[in-house]
Design an enzyme around this catalytic site. Sequence first.
Site, PDB file in Angstrom:
ATOM      1  N   SER A  43       0.839  -1.203  -0.018  1.00 54.22           N
ATOM      2  CA  SER A  43       0.005   0.063  -0.040  1.00 54.22           C
ATOM      3  C   SER A  43       0.810   1.348   0.037  1.00 54.22           C
ATOM      4  O   SER A  43       1.681   1.421   0.843  1.00 54.22           O
ATOM      5  CB  SER A  43      -0.894  -0.225   1.330  1.00 54.22           C
ATOM      6  OG  SER A  43      -1.905  -1.042   1.133  1.00 54.22           O
ATOM      7  N   HIS A  76      -3.292   0.067  -4.679  1.00 53.75           N
ATOM      8  CA  HIS A  76      -2.566  -1.070  -5.445  1.00 53.75           C
ATOM      9  C   HIS A  76      -2.898  -0.993  -6.778  1.00 53.75           C
ATOM     10  O   HIS A  76      -4.167  -1.009  -7.089  1.00 53.75           O
ATOM     11  CB  HIS A  76      -3.259  -2.159  -4.711  1.00 53.75           C
ATOM     12  CG  HIS A  76      -2.810  -2.480  -3.257  1.00 53.75           C
ATOM     13  ND1 HIS A  76      -1.825  -3.607  -3.013  1.00 53.75           N
ATOM     14  CD2 HIS A  76      -2.865  -1.858  -2.059  1.00 53.75           C
ATOM     15  CE1 HIS A  76      -1.341  -3.593  -1.688  1.00 53.75           C
ATOM     16  NE2 HIS A  76      -2.103  -2.680  -1.253  1.00 53.75           N
ATOM     17  N   HIS A 100      -5.620  -9.539  -1.413  1.00 55.44           N
ATOM     18  CA  HIS A 100      -5.564 -10.159  -0.058  1.00 55.44           C
ATOM     19  C   HIS A 100      -6.787 -10.930   0.298  1.00 55.44           C
ATOM     20  O   HIS A 100      -7.617 -10.983  -0.135  1.00 55.44           O
ATOM     21  CB  HIS A 100      -6.060  -8.857   0.773  1.00 55.44           C
ATOM     22  CG  HIS A 100      -4.989  -7.576   0.612  1.00 55.44           C
ATOM     23  ND1 HIS A 100      -4.880  -6.807  -0.489  1.00 55.44           N
ATOM     24  CD2 HIS A 100      -3.739  -7.216   1.447  1.00 55.44           C
ATOM     25  CE1 HIS A 100      -3.957  -5.853  -0.634  1.00 55.44           C
ATOM     26  NE2 HIS A 100      -3.442  -6.093   0.701  1.00 55.44           N
ATOM     27  N   TYR A 102      -8.619 -10.762   2.685  1.00 54.99           N
ATOM     28  CA  TYR A 102      -9.812 -10.039   3.089  1.00 54.99           C
ATOM     29  C   TYR A 102     -10.769  -9.395   1.989  1.00 54.99           C
ATOM     30  O   TYR A 102     -12.114  -9.244   2.278  1.00 54.99           O
ATOM     31  CB  TYR A 102      -9.573  -9.015   4.146  1.00 54.99           C
ATOM     32  CG  TYR A 102      -8.804  -7.680   3.412  1.00 54.99           C
ATOM     33  CD1 TYR A 102      -9.359  -6.728   2.611  1.00 54.99           C
ATOM     34  CD2 TYR A 102      -7.314  -7.771   3.807  1.00 54.99           C
ATOM     35  CE1 TYR A 102      -8.523  -5.761   1.965  1.00 54.99           C
ATOM     36  CE2 TYR A 102      -6.788  -6.505   3.251  1.00 54.99           C
ATOM     37  CZ  TYR A 102      -7.459  -5.565   2.274  1.00 54.99           C
ATOM     38  OH  TYR A 102      -6.689  -4.597   1.694  1.00 54.99           O
ATOM     39  N   GLU A 103     -10.342  -9.505   0.790  1.00 53.87           N
ATOM     40  CA  GLU A 103     -10.826  -9.222  -0.564  1.00 53.87           C
ATOM     41  C   GLU A 103     -11.860 -10.318  -0.864  1.00 53.87           C
ATOM     42  O   GLU A 103     -12.707 -10.010  -1.717  1.00 53.87           O
ATOM     43  CB  GLU A 103     -10.240  -8.624  -1.521  1.00 53.87           C
ATOM     44  CG  GLU A 103      -9.252  -7.511  -1.239  1.00 53.87           C
ATOM     45  CD  GLU A 103      -8.145  -7.377  -2.413  1.00 53.87           C
ATOM     46  OE1 GLU A 103      -8.637  -6.791  -3.388  1.00 53.87           O
ATOM     47  OE2 GLU A 103      -7.068  -7.502  -2.357  1.00 53.87           O
ATOM     48  N   ALA A 130       2.625  -1.957   4.235  1.00 51.97           N
ATOM     49  CA  ALA A 130       2.264  -0.689   5.136  1.00 51.97           C
ATOM     50  C   ALA A 130       1.756  -1.611   6.365  1.00 51.97           C
ATOM     51  O   ALA A 130       0.842  -2.366   6.404  1.00 51.97           O
ATOM     52  CB  ALA A 130       1.095   0.210   4.567  1.00 51.97           C
ATOM     53  N   MET A 236      -2.114  -6.874   7.326  1.00 52.26           N
ATOM     54  CA  MET A 236      -3.043  -7.833   6.716  1.00 52.26           C
ATOM     55  C   MET A 236      -2.600  -8.505   5.242  1.00 52.26           C
ATOM     56  O   MET A 236      -3.420  -8.931   4.622  1.00 52.26           O
ATOM     57  CB  MET A 236      -4.432  -7.091   6.424  1.00 52.26           C
ATOM     58  CG  MET A 236      -4.974  -6.304   7.547  1.00 52.26           C
ATOM     59  SD  MET A 236      -6.282  -5.452   6.928  1.00 52.26           S
ATOM     60  CE  MET A 236      -6.431  -4.157   8.461  1.00 52.26           C
ATOM     61  N   SER A 237      -1.289  -8.752   5.249  1.00 51.59           N
ATOM     62  CA  SER A 237      -0.619  -9.399   4.143  1.00 51.59           C
ATOM     63  C   SER A 237       0.537 -10.014   4.285  1.00 51.59           C
ATOM     64  O   SER A 237       0.910 -10.225   5.603  1.00 51.59           O
ATOM     65  CB  SER A 237      -0.574  -8.252   3.100  1.00 51.59           C
ATOM     66  OG  SER A 237       0.392  -7.354   3.457  1.00 51.59           O
ATOM     67  N   ASN A 260       0.897   3.952  11.020  1.00 54.41           N
ATOM     68  CA  ASN A 260       0.482   4.522  12.252  1.00 54.41           C
ATOM     69  C   ASN A 260       0.962   3.623  13.301  1.00 54.41           C
ATOM     70  O   ASN A 260       1.300   2.854  13.294  1.00 54.41           O
ATOM     71  CB  ASN A 260      -1.152   4.358  12.024  1.00 54.41           C
ATOM     72  CG  ASN A 260      -1.603   3.016  12.244  1.00 54.41           C
ATOM     73  OD1 ASN A 260      -1.285   2.392  11.088  1.00 54.41           O
ATOM     74  ND2 ASN A 260      -2.213   2.752  13.161  1.00 54.41           N
ATOM     75  N   HIS A 294      -7.015   4.447   6.135  1.00 54.89           N
ATOM     76  CA  HIS A 294      -6.407   4.140   5.103  1.00 54.89           C
ATOM     77  C   HIS A 294      -5.537   5.229   4.415  1.00 54.89           C
ATOM     78  O   HIS A 294      -4.607   5.264   3.481  1.00 54.89           O
ATOM     79  CB  HIS A 294      -7.246   3.363   3.964  1.00 54.89           C
ATOM     80  CG  HIS A 294      -6.515   2.529   2.920  1.00 54.89           C
ATOM     81  ND1 HIS A 294      -5.685   1.561   2.993  1.00 54.89           N
ATOM     82  CD2 HIS A 294      -6.477   2.820   1.651  1.00 54.89           C
ATOM     83  CE1 HIS A 294      -5.198   1.105   2.225  1.00 54.89           C
ATOM     84  NE2 HIS A 294      -5.532   1.807   1.077  1.00 54.89           N
TER      85      HIS A 294
END
Length: 322
Positions: A43, A76, A100, A102-103, A130, A236-237, A260, A294
Amino acid sequence: MDKSLDAQSAPNAYARATETAQYVRSQLPESLQNPKLAIVCGSGLGGLADTIEPEPKIEMAYGTIPNFPQSTVQGHAGKFVFGQIGPQKTPVALLVGRAHFYEGHTMDLVTFATRVCKVLGVETIIVTNAAGGLNQNYRVGDIVCLNDHLNLAGLVGIHPLRGPNIEEFGVRFPPLSDAYDLDLRRRTHKAWVKLGLDQQQRRLHEGVYAFVAGPTYETRAECRMLNMLGADVVGMSTVPEIIVARHAGIRVLAFSLVTNVAVLEAGSRGNDTEIQTMSKAELTAHLSQGKANHEEVLEAGREAAKDMQALVKQIVSDLHEE
Protein backbone atom coordinates in the site's frame (compact mmCIF):
# COMPACT_ATOMS: atom_id res chain seq x y z
CA MET A 1 -15.49 -33.38 -2.59
CA ASP A 2 -14.13 -30.45 -0.55
CA LYS A 3 -13.74 -27.75 -3.20
CA SER A 4 -11.21 -25.83 -1.10
CA LEU A 5 -8.94 -28.87 -1.12
CA ASP A 6 -9.54 -29.44 -4.83
CA ALA A 7 -8.48 -25.85 -5.54
CA GLN A 8 -5.20 -26.51 -3.73
CA SER A 9 -4.47 -29.79 -5.54
CA ALA A 10 -0.94 -30.11 -6.86
CA PRO A 11 -1.66 -30.66 -10.59
CA ASN A 12 -4.16 -27.80 -10.68
CA ALA A 13 -2.11 -25.18 -8.81
CA TYR A 14 1.18 -25.98 -10.53
CA ALA A 15 -0.45 -26.19 -13.95
CA ARG A 16 -2.15 -22.81 -13.51
CA ALA A 17 1.08 -21.14 -12.36
CA THR A 18 2.93 -22.66 -15.31
CA GLU A 19 0.25 -21.55 -17.77
CA THR A 20 0.43 -18.01 -16.41
CA ALA A 21 4.23 -17.91 -16.48
CA GLN A 22 4.25 -19.11 -20.09
CA TYR A 23 1.82 -16.36 -21.07
CA VAL A 24 3.85 -13.70 -19.26
CA ARG A 25 7.07 -14.84 -20.95
CA SER A 26 5.38 -14.65 -24.34
CA GLN A 27 4.78 -10.92 -23.77
CA LEU A 28 8.38 -10.14 -22.78
CA PRO A 29 11.59 -9.52 -24.72
CA GLU A 30 14.19 -12.23 -24.18
CA SER A 31 16.24 -10.04 -21.80
CA LEU A 32 13.35 -9.93 -19.29
CA GLN A 33 11.97 -13.46 -19.55
CA ASN A 34 13.86 -14.97 -16.60
CA PRO A 35 13.92 -12.46 -13.72
CA LYS A 36 15.95 -13.59 -10.71
CA LEU A 37 14.44 -10.93 -8.44
CA ALA A 38 10.84 -9.98 -7.63
CA ILE A 39 9.58 -7.03 -5.60
CA VAL A 40 6.08 -6.85 -4.10
CA CYS A 41 4.93 -3.24 -3.73
CA GLY A 42 2.51 -2.77 -0.82
CA SER A 43 0.00 0.00 0.00
CA GLY A 44 1.32 3.39 -1.06
CA LEU A 45 4.62 1.87 -2.22
CA GLY A 46 3.82 1.45 -5.93
CA GLY A 47 6.50 4.07 -6.57
CA LEU A 48 9.05 1.29 -6.15
CA ALA A 49 8.35 0.60 -9.83
CA ASP A 50 10.26 3.83 -10.51
CA THR A 51 13.47 2.11 -9.39
CA ILE A 52 13.73 0.24 -12.69
CA GLU A 53 15.25 1.51 -15.93
CA PRO A 54 12.86 3.18 -18.40
CA GLU A 55 13.86 0.75 -21.18
CA PRO A 56 13.16 -2.08 -21.64
CA LYS A 57 10.03 -1.94 -19.51
CA ILE A 58 6.85 -3.96 -19.91
CA GLU A 59 3.66 -3.45 -17.88
CA MET A 60 0.76 -5.89 -17.74
CA ALA A 61 -2.49 -5.16 -15.92
CA TYR A 62 -3.50 -8.07 -13.71
CA GLY A 63 -6.82 -8.20 -15.55
CA THR A 64 -5.05 -9.18 -18.79
CA ILE A 65 -3.07 -12.07 -17.27
CA PRO A 66 -4.62 -15.57 -17.23
CA ASN A 67 -5.55 -16.92 -13.77
CA PHE A 68 -4.37 -13.76 -11.97
CA PRO A 69 -6.47 -12.42 -9.05
CA GLN A 70 -7.57 -8.80 -9.18
CA SER A 71 -6.61 -6.26 -6.51
CA THR A 72 -9.47 -3.98 -5.44
CA VAL A 73 -7.69 -1.89 -2.80
CA GLN A 74 -6.92 1.81 -3.12
CA GLY A 75 -3.15 2.31 -3.41
CA HIS A 76 -2.68 -1.00 -5.26
CA ALA A 77 -2.38 -0.33 -8.99
CA GLY A 78 -2.75 -4.00 -9.93
CA LYS A 79 -0.05 -4.57 -12.54
CA PHE A 80 2.96 -6.76 -13.25
CA VAL A 81 5.97 -4.66 -14.29
CA PHE A 82 9.12 -6.11 -15.83
CA GLY A 83 12.38 -4.27 -16.35
CA GLN A 84 15.99 -3.95 -15.26
CA ILE A 85 17.35 -2.45 -12.05
CA GLY A 86 20.74 -1.15 -10.93
CA PRO A 87 24.09 -0.72 -12.71
CA GLN A 88 24.17 -4.45 -13.48
CA LYS A 89 20.81 -4.24 -15.30
CA THR A 90 19.38 -7.04 -13.17
CA PRO A 91 16.08 -8.36 -14.64
CA VAL A 92 13.30 -7.80 -12.11
CA ALA A 93 9.57 -8.48 -11.80
CA LEU A 94 7.51 -6.03 -9.77
CA LEU A 95 4.06 -6.82 -8.42
CA VAL A 96 2.49 -3.39 -8.05
CA GLY A 97 -0.37 -4.27 -5.73
CA ARG A 98 -1.38 -7.63 -4.27
CA ALA A 99 -4.46 -9.73 -3.62
CA HIS A 100 -5.57 -9.94 0.02
CA PHE A 101 -7.47 -12.63 1.87
CA TYR A 102 -9.93 -10.02 3.18
CA GLU A 103 -10.98 -9.17 -0.39
CA GLY A 104 -12.59 -12.61 -0.58
CA HIS A 105 -9.75 -14.39 -2.35
CA THR A 106 -8.73 -17.88 -1.29
CA MET A 107 -5.23 -18.34 0.14
CA ASP A 108 -4.40 -20.13 -3.11
CA LEU A 109 -5.12 -16.93 -5.05
CA VAL A 110 -3.50 -14.64 -2.48
CA THR A 111 -0.21 -16.49 -3.02
CA PHE A 112 -0.64 -17.31 -6.71
CA ALA A 113 1.66 -14.51 -7.92
CA THR A 114 4.45 -15.82 -5.71
CA ARG A 115 4.19 -19.24 -7.34
CA VAL A 116 4.20 -17.65 -10.79
CA CYS A 117 7.42 -15.87 -9.80
CA LYS A 118 8.97 -19.23 -8.87
CA VAL A 119 8.09 -20.72 -12.25
CA LEU A 120 9.55 -17.63 -13.95
CA GLY A 121 12.87 -18.35 -12.23
CA VAL A 122 12.81 -15.86 -9.34
CA GLU A 123 15.37 -16.71 -6.66
CA THR A 124 14.96 -13.71 -4.31
CA ILE A 125 11.82 -11.78 -3.40
CA ILE A 126 11.60 -8.42 -1.63
CA VAL A 127 8.19 -7.97 -0.03
CA THR A 128 6.93 -4.60 1.24
CA ASN A 129 3.82 -3.58 3.14
CA ALA A 130 2.23 -0.83 5.18
CA ALA A 131 1.72 -1.80 8.82
CA GLY A 132 0.62 -0.49 12.18
CA GLY A 133 3.35 0.03 14.76
CA LEU A 134 2.80 -1.96 17.95
CA ASN A 135 6.29 -1.29 19.29
CA GLN A 136 5.93 2.02 21.12
CA ASN A 137 9.49 2.99 20.14
CA TYR A 138 8.47 3.12 16.48
CA ARG A 139 7.35 6.33 14.79
CA VAL A 140 5.20 6.91 11.72
CA GLY A 141 7.47 6.72 8.67
CA ASP A 142 10.00 4.32 10.21
CA ILE A 143 10.97 1.24 8.20
CA VAL A 144 11.06 -2.21 9.78
CA CYS A 145 13.14 -5.02 8.28
CA LEU A 146 11.22 -8.13 9.30
CA ASN A 147 13.10 -10.92 11.06
CA ASP A 148 10.16 -13.12 12.12
CA HIS A 149 6.37 -13.29 12.11
CA LEU A 150 3.26 -14.39 13.98
CA ASN A 151 0.84 -16.08 11.59
CA LEU A 152 -2.36 -15.61 13.61
CA ALA A 153 -4.61 -16.69 10.75
CA GLY A 154 -2.44 -19.70 9.98
CA LEU A 155 -2.45 -20.92 13.57
CA VAL A 156 -6.23 -21.30 13.39
CA GLY A 157 -6.24 -23.03 10.00
CA ILE A 158 -6.22 -20.27 7.38
CA HIS A 159 -2.88 -21.37 5.95
CA PRO A 160 -1.57 -21.07 2.36
CA LEU A 161 -0.14 -24.61 2.38
CA ARG A 162 -3.32 -26.28 3.63
CA GLY A 163 -4.40 -29.19 1.44
CA PRO A 164 -2.39 -31.65 -0.66
CA ASN A 165 1.28 -30.65 -0.87
CA ILE A 166 2.43 -29.27 -4.21
CA GLU A 167 5.57 -31.36 -4.64
CA GLU A 168 6.69 -29.37 -7.69
CA PHE A 169 7.21 -26.40 -5.40
CA GLY A 170 8.46 -27.86 -2.12
CA VAL A 171 8.28 -30.31 0.75
CA ARG A 172 5.24 -31.13 2.89
CA PHE A 173 6.57 -29.59 6.12
CA PRO A 174 8.85 -26.63 5.28
CA PRO A 175 10.75 -25.03 8.19
CA LEU A 176 10.31 -21.30 8.76
CA SER A 177 12.96 -20.63 11.40
CA ASP A 178 15.10 -19.20 8.59
CA ALA A 179 12.26 -17.51 6.70
CA TYR A 180 13.84 -14.05 6.76
CA ASP A 181 17.23 -14.31 5.08
CA LEU A 182 20.00 -13.19 7.47
CA ASP A 183 22.47 -12.26 4.71
CA LEU A 184 19.87 -10.02 3.06
CA ARG A 185 19.09 -8.37 6.39
CA ARG A 186 22.79 -7.73 6.94
CA ARG A 187 23.01 -6.14 3.51
CA THR A 188 20.02 -3.96 4.37
CA HIS A 189 21.72 -2.39 7.37
CA LYS A 190 24.91 -1.83 5.38
CA ALA A 191 22.97 -0.20 2.54
CA TRP A 192 21.12 2.07 5.01
CA VAL A 193 24.44 3.41 6.28
CA LYS A 194 26.02 3.57 2.80
CA LEU A 195 23.16 5.81 1.63
CA GLY A 196 23.52 8.05 4.69
CA LEU A 197 19.95 7.30 5.76
CA ASP A 198 21.15 6.73 9.31
CA GLN A 199 21.79 10.48 9.55
CA GLN A 200 18.15 11.51 9.09
CA GLN A 201 15.01 11.32 11.20
CA ARG A 202 13.52 8.16 9.67
CA ARG A 203 14.81 5.03 11.42
CA LEU A 204 15.44 1.45 10.33
CA HIS A 205 14.47 -1.29 12.78
CA GLU A 206 14.27 -5.08 12.80
CA GLY A 207 11.09 -6.59 14.14
CA VAL A 208 8.32 -9.17 14.17
CA TYR A 209 5.23 -8.87 11.94
CA ALA A 210 1.84 -10.14 13.08
CA PHE A 211 -0.42 -11.24 10.23
CA VAL A 212 -4.16 -10.82 10.79
CA ALA A 213 -6.92 -11.46 8.27
CA GLY A 214 -8.54 -8.00 8.29
CA PRO A 215 -10.14 -5.90 6.89
CA THR A 216 -10.87 -4.13 10.17
CA TYR A 217 -8.02 -2.44 11.98
CA GLU A 218 -7.29 -3.98 15.37
CA THR A 219 -9.05 -3.05 18.60
CA ARG A 220 -7.07 -1.69 21.54
CA ALA A 221 -7.28 -5.04 23.32
CA GLU A 222 -6.10 -6.89 20.22
CA CYS A 223 -3.14 -4.50 19.87
CA ARG A 224 -2.16 -5.12 23.49
CA MET A 225 -2.43 -8.87 22.98
CA LEU A 226 -0.27 -8.84 19.84
CA ASN A 227 2.30 -6.63 21.52
CA MET A 228 2.43 -8.99 24.52
CA LEU A 229 2.95 -11.92 22.13
CA GLY A 230 6.07 -10.22 20.75
CA ALA A 231 4.81 -8.48 17.62
CA ASP A 232 6.33 -5.12 16.65
CA VAL A 233 4.07 -4.39 13.66
CA VAL A 234 0.72 -5.71 12.48
CA GLY A 235 -0.81 -5.98 9.02
CA MET A 236 -3.09 -7.87 6.66
CA SER A 237 -0.68 -9.31 4.07
CA THR A 238 2.85 -10.53 3.40
CA VAL A 239 3.07 -13.64 5.60
CA PRO A 240 1.15 -15.95 3.20
CA GLU A 241 3.44 -14.81 0.37
CA ILE A 242 6.53 -15.42 2.49
CA ILE A 243 5.41 -18.90 3.50
CA VAL A 244 4.81 -19.87 -0.13
CA ALA A 245 8.09 -18.29 -1.21
CA ARG A 246 10.05 -20.27 1.38
CA HIS A 247 8.13 -23.43 0.48
CA ALA A 248 9.45 -22.92 -3.06
CA GLY A 249 13.02 -22.16 -1.95
CA ILE A 250 12.95 -18.42 -2.70
CA ARG A 251 15.07 -16.17 -0.47
CA VAL A 252 13.02 -13.52 1.34
CA LEU A 253 13.65 -9.94 2.41
CA ALA A 254 10.64 -8.10 3.85
CA PHE A 255 9.95 -4.52 4.92
CA SER A 256 7.10 -2.88 6.78
CA LEU A 257 6.52 0.86 6.57
CA VAL A 258 5.05 2.10 9.86
CA THR A 259 2.03 4.16 8.80
CA ASN A 260 0.37 4.59 12.18
CA VAL A 261 1.22 3.87 15.80
CA ALA A 262 -1.28 1.50 17.39
CA VAL A 263 -3.13 2.57 20.51
CA LEU A 264 -2.35 0.18 23.35
CA GLU A 265 -4.05 2.01 26.20
CA ALA A 266 -7.50 0.78 27.17
CA GLY A 267 -10.34 3.05 26.13
CA SER A 268 -12.25 5.24 28.56
CA ARG A 269 -15.09 3.71 30.59
CA GLY A 270 -18.56 5.16 30.37
CA ASN A 271 -18.48 6.15 34.03
CA ASP A 272 -15.05 7.87 33.96
CA THR A 273 -15.24 11.31 35.57
CA GLU A 274 -13.28 13.02 32.78
CA ILE A 275 -15.85 12.23 30.11
CA GLN A 276 -19.04 12.99 32.04
CA THR A 277 -19.23 16.60 30.86
CA MET A 278 -17.97 16.07 27.30
CA SER A 279 -20.19 16.93 24.35
CA LYS A 280 -20.80 14.36 21.59
CA ALA A 281 -18.24 16.10 19.43
CA GLU A 282 -15.67 15.98 22.24
CA LEU A 283 -16.41 12.30 22.84
CA THR A 284 -15.88 11.57 19.15
CA ALA A 285 -12.58 13.44 19.14
CA HIS A 286 -11.51 11.62 22.33
CA LEU A 287 -12.21 8.19 20.81
CA SER A 288 -10.52 9.11 17.53
CA GLN A 289 -7.10 9.69 19.07
CA GLY A 290 -4.66 7.35 17.35
CA LYS A 291 -7.35 5.75 15.16
CA ALA A 292 -5.89 4.28 11.94
CA ASN A 293 -7.29 5.06 8.51
CA HIS A 294 -6.33 4.04 4.98
CA GLU A 295 -5.68 7.61 3.82
CA GLU A 296 -3.06 7.90 6.57
CA VAL A 297 -1.46 4.69 5.30
CA LEU A 298 -1.18 6.05 1.77
CA GLU A 299 0.19 9.42 2.90
CA ALA A 300 2.90 7.82 5.02
CA GLY A 301 3.76 5.67 2.02
CA ARG A 302 4.22 8.72 -0.18
CA GLU A 303 6.48 10.40 2.36
CA ALA A 304 8.72 7.35 2.82
CA ALA A 305 8.73 6.23 -0.82
CA LYS A 306 12.02 7.87 -1.79
CA ASP A 307 13.98 6.33 1.08
CA MET A 308 12.42 2.91 0.48
CA GLN A 309 13.19 3.11 -3.25
CA ALA A 310 16.79 4.13 -2.64
CA LEU A 311 17.26 1.36 -0.06
CA VAL A 312 15.87 -1.38 -2.29
CA LYS A 313 17.90 -0.22 -5.28
CA GLN A 314 21.11 -0.16 -3.22
CA ILE A 315 20.49 -3.65 -1.82
CA VAL A 316 19.90 -5.03 -5.31
CA SER A 317 23.02 -3.32 -6.65
CA ASP A 318 25.16 -4.65 -3.79
CA LEU A 319 23.66 -8.13 -4.16
CA HIS A 320 24.64 -8.38 -7.82
CA GLU A 321 28.10 -6.90 -7.54
CA GLU A 322 29.34 -10.29 -6.34
